[in-house]
Structure formats: structure tokens, C-alpha cells
Design a protein around this motif. Structure first.
Motif, short mmCIF file in Angstrom:
data_model
loop_
_atom_site.label_atom_id
_atom_site.label_comp_id
_atom_site.label_asym_id
_atom_site.label_seq_id
_atom_site.Cartn_x
_atom_site.Cartn_y
_atom_site.Cartn_z
N ILE A 1 -11.39 7.60 31.24
CA ILE A 1 -11.51 6.46 30.34
C ILE A 1 -10.10 6.07 29.90
CG2 ILE A 1 -12.37 5.66 28.11
CD1 ILE A 1 -14.78 7.43 28.45
N PRO A 2 -9.56 4.97 30.40
CA PRO A 2 -8.18 4.58 30.08
C PRO A 2 -8.10 3.96 28.70
CG PRO A 2 -9.15 2.96 31.54
CD PRO A 2 -10.20 4.04 31.34
N GLU A 3 -8.00 4.79 27.68
CA GLU A 3 -8.12 4.33 26.29
C GLU A 3 -7.14 3.21 25.95
OE1 GLU A 3 -10.42 5.24 24.37
OE2 GLU A 3 -11.20 7.13 25.15
N VAL A 4 -5.88 3.33 26.38
CA VAL A 4 -4.88 2.33 26.02
C VAL A 4 -5.17 1.00 26.68
CG1 VAL A 4 -2.42 1.77 26.17
CG2 VAL A 4 -3.13 4.08 25.56
N GLU A 5 -5.70 1.04 27.89
CA GLU A 5 -5.94 -0.19 28.64
C GLU A 5 -7.20 -0.93 28.22
OE1 GLU A 5 -4.44 -0.46 33.02
OE2 GLU A 5 -5.53 1.41 32.76
N LEU A 6 -8.17 -0.25 27.63
CA LEU A 6 -9.48 -0.85 27.39
C LEU A 6 -9.43 -2.21 26.69
CD1 LEU A 6 -11.89 2.10 26.51
CD2 LEU A 6 -11.54 0.91 28.68
N PRO A 7 -8.61 -2.40 25.63
CA PRO A 7 -8.60 -3.72 24.98
C PRO A 7 -8.09 -4.84 25.87
CG PRO A 7 -7.63 -2.02 23.57
CD PRO A 7 -7.76 -1.43 24.92
N PHE A 8 -7.44 -4.49 26.99
CA PHE A 8 -6.84 -5.49 27.85
C PHE A 8 -7.59 -5.66 29.17
CE2 PHE A 8 -3.55 -3.67 25.15
CZ PHE A 8 -3.01 -4.82 24.58
N LEU A 9 -8.75 -5.01 29.32
CA LEU A 9 -9.56 -5.14 30.52
C LEU A 9 -10.75 -6.04 30.24
CD1 LEU A 9 -9.62 -1.45 31.82
CD2 LEU A 9 -8.18 -3.33 32.61
N ILE A 10 -10.97 -7.02 31.10
CA ILE A 10 -12.12 -7.90 30.97
C ILE A 10 -12.76 -8.09 32.35
CG2 ILE A 10 -11.16 -9.15 29.00
CD1 ILE A 10 -10.58 -11.47 30.97
#
Length: 263
Positions: free
Chosen positions: A119-128
Motif C-alpha cells: 500500500i503506497p501510503e505517500v502516493e495514495l492522495p495523488f493516484l486517481i
């Protein structure tokens, strides 16, 4: 059979992330000490090579791949785990449109270089994930189209919330995963179509290591749904709510569920 999902490696052109995101490395002094100890072993008892150093298996990722960490090679895959079956055309009646049923559900699978699901925690807000409309055989893009009678000018066919952010949810077996939900998607005119799903990352890292929005999204993976039907209101019957939709509703997911036989 279900169209195959396409996975791709992340080939970001960003600069180095902050050092706090790097995987922990062995202190230099410790590494020299181990190499020195190995060199001091008698040649007759010395193994063929120094002891290998392996990084720990990462399951919750806190790094973003860039040009200086390509050895990490995270990969991204989209898997459509719930395909739409049908809906009713809404024509010009935007306010009375009905969504595709059951709602489209797409699982995001991210793997590290060892093949572990992370689970790429840092990337999650920037993945759509973003939806596009195609013909039933997937060969033609149909974001714009005329009415079946051909009397109206071309209009946008795909309508609703076409962009989704990942949600952490448990499947029917209780396994935690990342899912994109599309509960509010409608089609203007009747016909037979399929949807394309694109995974995009909207972040970039500048030379100082600061994260910011990218000027354009980077496509990481794509997938397709099975073909589905768009009917007239008179011929439309809503399918039953699926077990997966019910499970996500119980977890508080933002997803609509309409009872069967809704006109």
C-alpha cells in the motif's frame, strides 16, 4: 471472458525524494566491519562470496519511485472486480438519469520489486482512476456521439463522476485492498459499450525533494470492463445488488445501491 488488465512499471521523471522515504540502509561502518571480518577468514574456510545483505520485505510503502531509485521498480495493475451489466439511457433528461448497475469496482494492485503487494501510503492522495467510453469491441472511443435517430448534434455520451480516488476496503474474504469505485456513471444514448479505466499519478518531485502536483498525469496502468447494455427506460430492469456492493456499503464506502426492478 474478461478483458485482461494491463500493468506497467512506473517510469517517473521526477528527482530524488526526501531521504526519510528511502529504505533503511546499513551504516557504512557496519558494512566495512562485516567485509573486513570476511576478509580475515582463512581461505580454506571462507565461503565463495561475502554474506549478501537483503532489505526487509516492505508491505506498507512510504517511498515514491524516481530516476535514482529505479532498482525498486514498483508496478501497478488494475483489475476490474465488478463489471457493469446495464443501465437506461437518459437522453436530455440529465436530472433523471440512472447509473450503471452494478457499480464499477476496480482494484488497484501495487507490487514492490520482490513481488509483494504493498500500500503506497505517500502516493495514495495523488493516484486517481479515470473512465472513458468505448464501443462494445473496444476499438473506437465514444466520448462524443449522436442520438440513435441522428437528429441531434454530437454530445458527450459518458456522464457522471468519472474520476475516483482509492479507498481501503476489505473484500468478501476479509482481505484489505485498494479500490476505485464508480457509483455515478450514466450513458446518454442506448447501445452496447465498454469502459476503459486509466490509472494516473498526479504528483511530481522537484530538485529539492518537495512534492507537488504534476503539470500532467502519468498513466501507470489501464484496464477494460466487459461490454454492457444501455436500454430505453421502458426496457430497463435494475439488476440485484451484489454481495460485493453490500460488503462495501457495510464498511461505509461511498457507493449507491438501487433495489432491483427500479424503473
Amino acid at each position: 471472458s474478461s478483458p485482461r488488465s494491463a500493468a506497467s512499471s512506473d517510469h517517473s521523471r521526477t528527482q530524488s525524494p526526501p531521504s526519510a522515504w528511502n529504505l533503511p540502509s546499513q551504516p557504512e561502518s557496519s558494512a566495512h566491519a562485516q567485509n573486513g571480518s570476511w576478509n580475515q577468514v582463512s581461505p580454506n574456510n571462507r565461503p565463495s562470496s561475502p554474506p549478501a545483505q537483503f532489505p526487509p520485505r516492505v508491505h506498507h510503502s512510504s517511498f515514491i519511485h524516481d530516476s535514482q531509485t529505479r532498482h525498486l521498480h514498483p508496478t501497478y495493475e488494475l483489475d476490474v472486480v465488478q463489471h457493469p451489466q446495464r443501465t437506461a439511457e437518459f437522453g436530455s433528461a440529465t436530472l433523471s438519469r440512472l447509473p450503471l448497475a452494478p457499480p464499477v469496482v476496480v482494484q488497484l494492485i501495487v507490487r514492490d520489486r520482490f513481488g509483494n503487494s504493498i500500500i503506497p501510503e505517500v502516493e495514495l492522495p495523488f493516484l486517481i482512476a479515470h473512465l472513458s467510453l468505448y464501443s462494445d469491441d473496444g476499438t473506437r472511443s465514444l466520448d462524443m456521439g449522436r442520438s440513435p435517430s441522428g437528429n441531434s448534434p454530437p454530445r458527450r455520451l459518458l456522464y457522471g463522476n468519472l474520476v475516483s480516488s482509492p479507498q481501503k476496503l476489505r473484500d468478501l474474504s476479509g482481505r484489505l485492498g485498494l479500490y476505485f469505485l464508480f457509483p455515478d456513471v450514466s450513458i446518454r444514448w442506448r447501445g452496447r459499450f465498454q469502459l476503459g479505466v486509466s490509472l494516473l499519478r498526479l504528483s511530481e518531485i522537484d530538485a529539492s525533494g518537495a512534492m507537488s502536483l504534476a503539470s500532467e498525469g502519468i498513466v501507470l496502468a489501464t484496464a477494460r470492463t466487459r461490454p454492457f447494455d444501455v436500454l430505453t427506460h421502458e426496457n430497463y430492469v435494475a439488476p440485484p445488488t451484489t454481495r460485493l456492493t453490500q460488503a462495501f456499503l457495510r464498511q461505509g464506502a461511498r457507493i449507491h445501491a438501487f433495489p432491483p426492478n427500479t424503473p
